[in-house]
Design a protein around this motif. Structure first.
Motif, PDB file in Angstrom:
ATOM      1  N   TYR A  75      15.382 -25.253  17.205  1.00  0.00           N
ATOM      2  CA  TYR A  75      14.840 -26.402  16.482  1.00  0.00           C
ATOM      3  C   TYR A  75      13.814 -25.942  15.464  1.00  0.00           C
ATOM      4  CZ  TYR A  75      17.066 -29.104  20.135  1.00  0.00           C
ATOM      5  OH  TYR A  75      18.001 -29.641  20.990  1.00  0.00           O
ATOM      6  N   THR A  76      13.748 -26.658  14.366  1.00  0.00           N
ATOM      7  CA  THR A  76      12.702 -26.398  13.376  1.00  0.00           C
ATOM      8  C   THR A  76      11.454 -27.218  13.685  1.00  0.00           C
ATOM      9  OG1 THR A  76      13.588 -28.111  11.925  1.00  0.00           O
ATOM     10  CG2 THR A  76      14.310 -25.843  11.511  1.00  0.00           C
ATOM     11  N   ASN A  77      11.674 -28.384  14.317  1.00  0.00           N
ATOM     12  CA  ASN A  77      10.570 -29.296  14.632  1.00  0.00           C
ATOM     13  C   ASN A  77      10.784 -29.917  16.000  1.00  0.00           C
ATOM     14  OD1 ASN A  77      11.116 -29.455  11.521  1.00  0.00           O
ATOM     15  ND2 ASN A  77       8.958 -29.934  11.809  1.00  0.00           N
ATOM     16  N   VAL A  78       9.692 -30.043  16.729  1.00  0.00           N
ATOM     17  CA  VAL A  78       9.686 -30.753  18.007  1.00  0.00           C
ATOM     18  C   VAL A  78       8.664 -31.871  17.869  1.00  0.00           C
ATOM     19  CG1 VAL A  78       9.267 -30.603  20.481  1.00  0.00           C
ATOM     20  CG2 VAL A  78      10.310 -28.655  19.281  1.00  0.00           C
ATOM     21  N   LEU A  79       9.128 -33.100  18.038  1.00  0.00           N
ATOM     22  CA  LEU A  79       8.255 -34.265  17.939  1.00  0.00           C
ATOM     23  C   LEU A  79       7.997 -34.822  19.324  1.00  0.00           C
ATOM     24  CD1 LEU A  79       9.940 -36.132  14.939  1.00  0.00           C
ATOM     25  CD2 LEU A  79       8.008 -34.546  14.881  1.00  0.00           C
ATOM     26  N   LEU A  80       6.742 -35.061  19.630  1.00  0.00           N
ATOM     27  CA  LEU A  80       6.365 -35.616  20.928  1.00  0.00           C
ATOM     28  C   LEU A  80       5.989 -37.077  20.753  1.00  0.00           C
ATOM     29  CD1 LEU A  80       4.135 -32.707  22.287  1.00  0.00           C
ATOM     30  CD2 LEU A  80       6.562 -33.105  22.698  1.00  0.00           C
ATOM     31  N   ALA A  81       6.754 -37.943  21.411  1.00  0.00           N
ATOM     32  CA  ALA A  81       6.430 -39.367  21.424  1.00  0.00           C
ATOM     33  C   ALA A  81       5.103 -39.551  22.157  1.00  0.00           C
ATOM     34  CB  ALA A  81       7.548 -40.146  22.121  1.00  0.00           C
ATOM     35  N   PRO A  82       4.449 -40.681  21.956  1.00  0.00           N
ATOM     36  CA  PRO A  82       3.143 -40.887  22.609  1.00  0.00           C
ATOM     37  C   PRO A  82       3.168 -40.646  24.123  1.00  0.00           C
ATOM     38  CG  PRO A  82       3.480 -42.567  20.967  1.00  0.00           C
ATOM     39  CD  PRO A  82       4.773 -41.790  21.056  1.00  0.00           C
ATOM     40  N   ASN A  83       4.251 -41.032  24.782  1.00  0.00           N
ATOM     41  CA  ASN A  83       4.306 -40.830  26.237  1.00  0.00           C
ATOM     42  C   ASN A  83       4.570 -39.377  26.609  1.00  0.00           C
ATOM     43  OD1 ASN A  83       7.056 -40.647  25.653  1.00  0.00           O
ATOM     44  ND2 ASN A  83       7.465 -42.733  26.303  1.00  0.00           N
ATOM     45  N   ALA A  84       4.759 -38.502  25.625  1.00  0.00           N
ATOM     46  CA  ALA A  84       4.969 -37.073  25.885  1.00  0.00           C
ATOM     47  C   ALA A  84       3.821 -36.217  25.358  1.00  0.00           C
ATOM     48  CB  ALA A  84       6.281 -36.628  25.249  1.00  0.00           C
ATOM     49  N   HIS A  85       2.778 -36.830  24.831  1.00  0.00           N
ATOM     50  CA  HIS A  85       1.649 -36.066  24.290  1.00  0.00           C
ATOM     51  C   HIS A  85       1.049 -35.130  25.328  1.00  0.00           C
ATOM     52  CE1 HIS A  85       0.602 -38.879  20.642  1.00  0.00           C
ATOM     53  NE2 HIS A  85       1.840 -38.422  20.608  1.00  0.00           N
ATOM     54  N   VAL A  86       1.106 -35.503  26.595  1.00  0.00           N
ATOM     55  CA  VAL A  86       0.535 -34.669  27.662  1.00  0.00           C
ATOM     56  C   VAL A  86       1.240 -33.318  27.769  1.00  0.00           C
ATOM     57  CG1 VAL A  86      -0.298 -36.630  29.014  1.00  0.00           C
ATOM     58  CG2 VAL A  86       1.980 -35.707  29.448  1.00  0.00           C
ATOM     59  N   LEU A  87       2.423 -33.206  27.185  1.00  0.00           N
ATOM     60  CA  LEU A  87       3.184 -31.955  27.254  1.00  0.00           C
ATOM     61  C   LEU A  87       2.902 -31.015  26.083  1.00  0.00           C
ATOM     62  CD1 LEU A  87       6.690 -33.327  28.295  1.00  0.00           C
ATOM     63  CD2 LEU A  87       4.994 -32.206  29.745  1.00  0.00           C
ATOM     64  N   GLU A  88       2.035 -31.394  25.167  1.00  0.00           N
ATOM     65  CA  GLU A  88       1.842 -30.615  23.942  1.00  0.00           C
ATOM     66  C   GLU A  88       1.549 -29.142  24.230  1.00  0.00           C
ATOM     67  OE1 GLU A  88      -0.714 -30.599  19.784  1.00  0.00           O
ATOM     68  OE2 GLU A  88      -1.461 -31.788  21.462  1.00  0.00           O
ATOM     69  N   VAL A  89       0.583 -28.855  25.050  1.00  0.00           N
ATOM     70  CA  VAL A  89       0.210 -27.469  25.336  1.00  0.00           C
ATOM     71  C   VAL A  89       1.369 -26.740  26.014  1.00  0.00           C
ATOM     72  CG1 VAL A  89      -1.353 -26.003  26.688  1.00  0.00           C
ATOM     73  CG2 VAL A  89      -2.257 -27.943  25.407  1.00  0.00           C
ATOM     74  N   HIS A  90       2.002 -27.394  26.955  1.00  0.00           N
ATOM     75  CA  HIS A  90       3.134 -26.790  27.675  1.00  0.00           C
ATOM     76  C   HIS A  90       4.277 -26.447  26.717  1.00  0.00           C
ATOM     77  CE1 HIS A  90       5.768 -25.840  30.982  1.00  0.00           C
ATOM     78  NE2 HIS A  90       6.639 -26.734  30.556  1.00  0.00           N
ATOM     79  N   VAL A  91       4.614 -27.362  25.830  1.00  0.00           N
ATOM     80  CA  VAL A  91       5.703 -27.141  24.867  1.00  0.00           C
ATOM     81  C   VAL A  91       5.340 -25.987  23.928  1.00  0.00           C
ATOM     82  CG1 VAL A  91       6.953 -28.140  22.913  1.00  0.00           C
ATOM     83  CG2 VAL A  91       6.595 -29.500  24.978  1.00  0.00           C
ATOM     84  N   LYS A  92       4.124 -25.982  23.412  1.00  0.00           N
ATOM     85  CA  LYS A  92       3.696 -24.910  22.512  1.00  0.00           C
ATOM     86  C   LYS A  92       3.698 -23.553  23.223  1.00  0.00           C
ATOM     87  CE  LYS A  92       0.936 -27.556  19.238  1.00  0.00           C
ATOM     88  NZ  LYS A  92      -0.417 -27.848  18.719  1.00  0.00           N
TER      89      LYS A  92
END
Length: 102
Positions: free
Chosen positions: A52-69
């Motif tokens: 993927y070139t971009n991963v978008l986190l919906a508001p209910n997935a913001h808690v995963l930001e650090v994990h995804v990065k």
């Protein structure tokens, strides 16, 4: 430039409608970009199987930001991770989100 976008969100009617509107906008804009939706539980499988070139986190997935990065860093992906604001998600403001990606 073609984008391969993954949206991570709780699955449900609102996320399906959001995906549909996103796809419709990309088609209307004659973009050759691609967008997919995955759940909070299944996103690792998507990231393993697709670049993927971009991963978008919906508001209910913001808690995963650090994990995804962290995960993207471990697999040496250069995908950009962005948070979709609550307002843009609720209003399905796909046009603004796409412009922000450019």
């Amino acid at each position: 430039m073609s984008k391969n976008i993954l949206i991570i969100a709780e699955t449900g009617i609102s996320s399906k409608l959001f995906l549909e509107k996103f796809e419709n906008f990309l088609n209307y804009a004659s973009s050759n970009s691609k967008v997919e939706l995955t759940s909070l539980n299944d996103f690792v499988e998507n990231l393993d199987n697709e670049k993927y070139t971009n991963v978008l986190l919906a508001p209910n997935a913001h808690v995963l930001e650090v994990h995804v990065k962290d995960y993207l860093n471990r697999v040496k992906s250069d995908a950009k991770v962005s948070l979709i604001s609550e307002k843009d998600y609720m209003m399905m403001n796909v046009e603004k989100i796409v412009i922000d990606l450019l």
